[in-house]
Design an enzyme around this catalytic site. Structure first.
Site, mmCIF file in Angstrom:
data_model
loop_
_atom_site.group_PDB
_atom_site.id
_atom_site.type_symbol
_atom_site.label_atom_id
_atom_site.label_comp_id
_atom_site.label_asym_id
_atom_site.label_seq_id
_atom_site.Cartn_x
_atom_site.Cartn_y
_atom_site.Cartn_z
ATOM 1 N N GLU A 142 75.937 106.950 52.410
ATOM 2 C CA GLU A 142 77.261 106.854 53.040
ATOM 3 C C GLU A 142 78.093 105.825 52.272
ATOM 4 O OE1 GLU A 142 77.284 104.884 56.860
ATOM 5 O OE2 GLU A 142 79.008 106.012 57.556
ATOM 6 N N LYS A 201 81.027 112.799 60.824
ATOM 7 C CA LYS A 201 80.312 111.761 61.598
ATOM 8 C C LYS A 201 80.874 111.644 63.013
ATOM 9 C CE LYS A 201 79.044 106.828 61.231
ATOM 10 N NZ LYS A 201 79.304 105.605 60.421
ATOM 11 N N CYS A 227 74.239 107.528 59.578
ATOM 12 C CA CYS A 227 74.179 106.112 59.969
ATOM 13 C C CYS A 227 74.088 105.869 61.472
ATOM 14 C CB CYS A 227 75.377 105.387 59.361
ATOM 15 S SG CYS A 227 75.087 103.619 59.184
#
Ligand SMILES: *[C@@H]1O[C@H](CO)[C@@H](O)[C@H](O)[C@H]1NC(C)=O
Ligand SMILES: *[C@@H]1O[C@H](CO)[C@@H](O)[C@H](O)[C@H]1NC(C)=O
Ligand SMILES: *[C@@H]1O[C@H](CO)[C@@H](O)[C@H](O)[C@H]1NC(C)=O
Ligand SMILES: *[C@@H]1O[C@H](CO)[C@@H](O)[C@H](O)[C@H]1NC(C)=O
Ligand SMILES: *[C@@H]1O[C@H](CO)[C@@H](O)[C@H](O)[C@H]1NC(C)=O
Ligand SMILES: *[C@@H]1O[C@H](CO)[C@@H](O)[C@H](O)[C@H]1NC(C)=O
Length: 512
Positions: free
Chosen positions: A80, A179, A212
């Site tokens: 990322e 995300k 993440c």
């Protein structure tokens, strides 16, 4: 009319096709990339300047992709923020963004670069995948215009998404994931209105993808495993290590084991921001991992994995709820782990059996240390509650951990070295969830592959004396259904704490 010979031939070809079309194992690669950061993320740059910076990072990724492919990797994951860096606002990220189409359009950017406007980064990633015959996973930014016909359209007339893309070994765009769980401060991006479940099939298993901070939440992470039965998770991250329970290698390997999937975690390498820790994790054990706070070097990791790993079923409360409390005799006390108030008991003997409870959770521990040192204190702790700093998530945690110093008020503080090895340990808890992630972290932030196991009745236990001293042995449980709706007064407390943190510490301990 079909002759027997022809039939045999047909059968043989079908067999061959079947054999060729799926494989039992594959080689995975993850790259811990020492990202080149832009000089300025507060004033907007031109698209040309943005491209120049991104191409510098892509030059480094290219070397890693070529090397991974040469060593036989089928897929490589890059981190990322690994192409444009971080700390942008909505305006300054904009020149780095590209319109990323839905993969259903069936597009190989390398062959047809102008089909969707200015998409130089997608073209370059696609060509890297195609030229090296390898799946390439990368994190870039997507932009989607919107207008007043959509009441949620941001004032600047576009959605901006933190996006993972996957190009297959022919260079075709096969996955795009926006995300969902943005971390605090990620204000340059929007979250999609609904969590996106993104999967794709290969001859080496079914893949799911998220990013993440998503790993702490139910959607899409848990849904991908429970309802979509993926074999392997692709996980680009920019993860700041938080000890004792949320170091990257520690938590990501624990998630692989707890969920019963392969997990390919690629972190960026910025030790100055405590960002390091990548690995390739199978459900039964970490295969390879990397943690390096000392150098600025990037690192490529490779390992072979089963295409369809087994995931054993564990009842996380079965053993713990079947036994009586183990005698303690020692005084309980309170202490804080990453702002959560735990109930602790000190492990005073070289060997012992302890139980400690908080709310609905009771934790049992049996252990034997190699020696009882006077300069180190270990405790058993329990926590059952809502964590509200830098994210809101309900936890149930049983933990054996080393205190920072021999002062009991330091129990739960970050510490990364220890001197006490354990001959054996066995820890369990009366968890109210099936989502429990088993962590074993050794001195200097190292994992312990092959040194422990989880039993079907929910005990995390050692198979042999630990190879290094122990920082923590933990069962980290998540009660997703108790996270609740965001609560204004709690949010206010979080905000106040955030401000305090920013004022008080040069580095805000955080997960991106
Ligand atoms: C940042 O600025 C330095 C000094 O002006 C320059 O040498 C370097 O190339 C710049 N880096 C980027 C990524 O623009
Ligand atoms: C508004 O956006 C929608 C879809 O995003 C598009 O179809 C439509 O043409 C836009 N309308 C105007 C006036 O731009
Ligand atoms: C993957 O393959 C399975 C069966 O092999 C199929 O049911 C599923 O729809 C496929 N998924 C995708 C995303 O192609
Ligand atoms: C797990 O074990 C406990 C105690 O033995 C039992 O009550 C519970 O039903 C089990 N849970 C599942 C999902 O099997
Ligand atoms: C701890 O429990 C185990 C098994 O229940 C027992 O064998 C052992 O003697 C106990 N140890 C101590 C120090 O009480
Ligand atoms: C929010 O949390 C506070 C403190 O825990 C509580 O007093 C209040 O009732 C909650 N509000 C809502 C809307 O749930």
């Amino acid at each position: 009319m079909m002759t027997a010979q022809l039939l045999a031939y047909v059968a043989f070809s079908v067999f061959c096709v079947l054999k060729a079309s799926s494989q039992d194992t594959f080689t995975a690669a993850v790259y811990e990339h020492a990202v080149i950061l832009p000089n300025d993320t507060l004033t907007p740059v031109s698209r040309e300047q943005a491209l120049a910076l991104m191409n510098q990072n892509l030059d480094l990724l290219k070397t890693a992709i070529e090397s991974a492919a040469k060593q036989g990797a089928h897929i490589i994951v890059t981190p990322e923020d690994g192409i444009y860096g971080m700390n942008f606002n909505r305006k300054t990220i904009y020149p780095y963004l590209e319109d990323i189409p839905d993969p259903q359009v069936n597009w190989i950017p390398c062959n047809n670069p102008n089909r969707f406007g200015h998409t130089q980064i997608q073209e370059r990633l696609s060509c890297l995948a195609k030229d090296n015959s390898i799946y390439v996973v990368a994190n870039i930014g997507d932009k989607k215009p919107c207008n007043a016909s959509d009441p949620q359209c941001p004032p600047d007339g576009r959605y901006q998404y933190n996006t993972n893309v996957v190009f297959d070994s022919q260079g075709k765009l096969v996955a795009r994931y926006h995300k969902q769980n943005l971390f605090m401060g990620e204000d340059q991006f929007n979250a999609p209105k609904e969590p996106e479940i993104v999967t794709f099939n290969t001859t080496f298993g079914k893949f799911g993808i998220f990013t993440c901070f998503d790993i702490l939440f139910h959607d899409p992470a848990v849904t991908l495993v429970k309802d979509f039965h993926v074999d392997t998770i692709l996980f680009p991250t920019a993860w700041m290590d938080v000890l004792p329970h949320l170091a990257a290698i520690e938590f990501h390997s624990a998630w692989a084991m707890g969920m019963g999937v392969n997990f390919l975690a690629s972190n960026i390498h910025l030790p100055g921001m405590r960002m390091t820790g990548s690995g390739i994790y199978a459900p039964d054990s970490p295969k390879v991992f990397h943690y390096d706070m000392k150098t600025n070097e990037a690192k490529l990791l490779l390992s072979q994995l089963d295409s369809h790993p087994n995931h054993p079923v564990v009842n996380w409360t079965s053993y713990a709820s079947s036994i009586d409390a183990l005698s303690t005799g020692n005084q309980e006390f309170k202490g804080y782990v990453f702002h959560d108030q735990y109930t602790f008991v000190e492990l005073t003997g070289i060997t012992g059996n302890y139980t400690i409870c908080q709310k609905d959770l009771c934790c049992h521990l049996s252990y034997q240390m190699s020696e009882k040192r006077l300069d180190e204190v270990y405790v058993l702790g329990a926590f059952d509650g809502l964590h509200i700093v830098e994210g809101r998530y309900h936890l149930q945690v049983c933990t054996l951990l080393k205190c920072k110093t021999t002062e009991l008020h330091t129990c739960g503080d970050s510490v990364d070295t220890a001197s006490t090895r354990f001959e054996m340990f066995s820890i369990s808890g009366t968890f109210g969830t099936q989502y429990v992630f088993p962590e074993v972290l050794l001195s200097k932030v190292q994992l312990a592959p092959g040194e422990f196991q989880v039993s079907s009745d929910g005990r995390l236990f050692s198979l042999k004396p630990t190879s290094e001293p122990v920082l923590t042995v933990t069962l980290f449980g998540r009660l997703y259904e108790k996270d609740g709706a965001p609560n204004a007064s709690l949010e206010l407390r979080v905000l106040t704490l955030k401000v305090m943190l920013i004022v008080m510490t040069p580095i805000v301990y955080s997960l991106y």
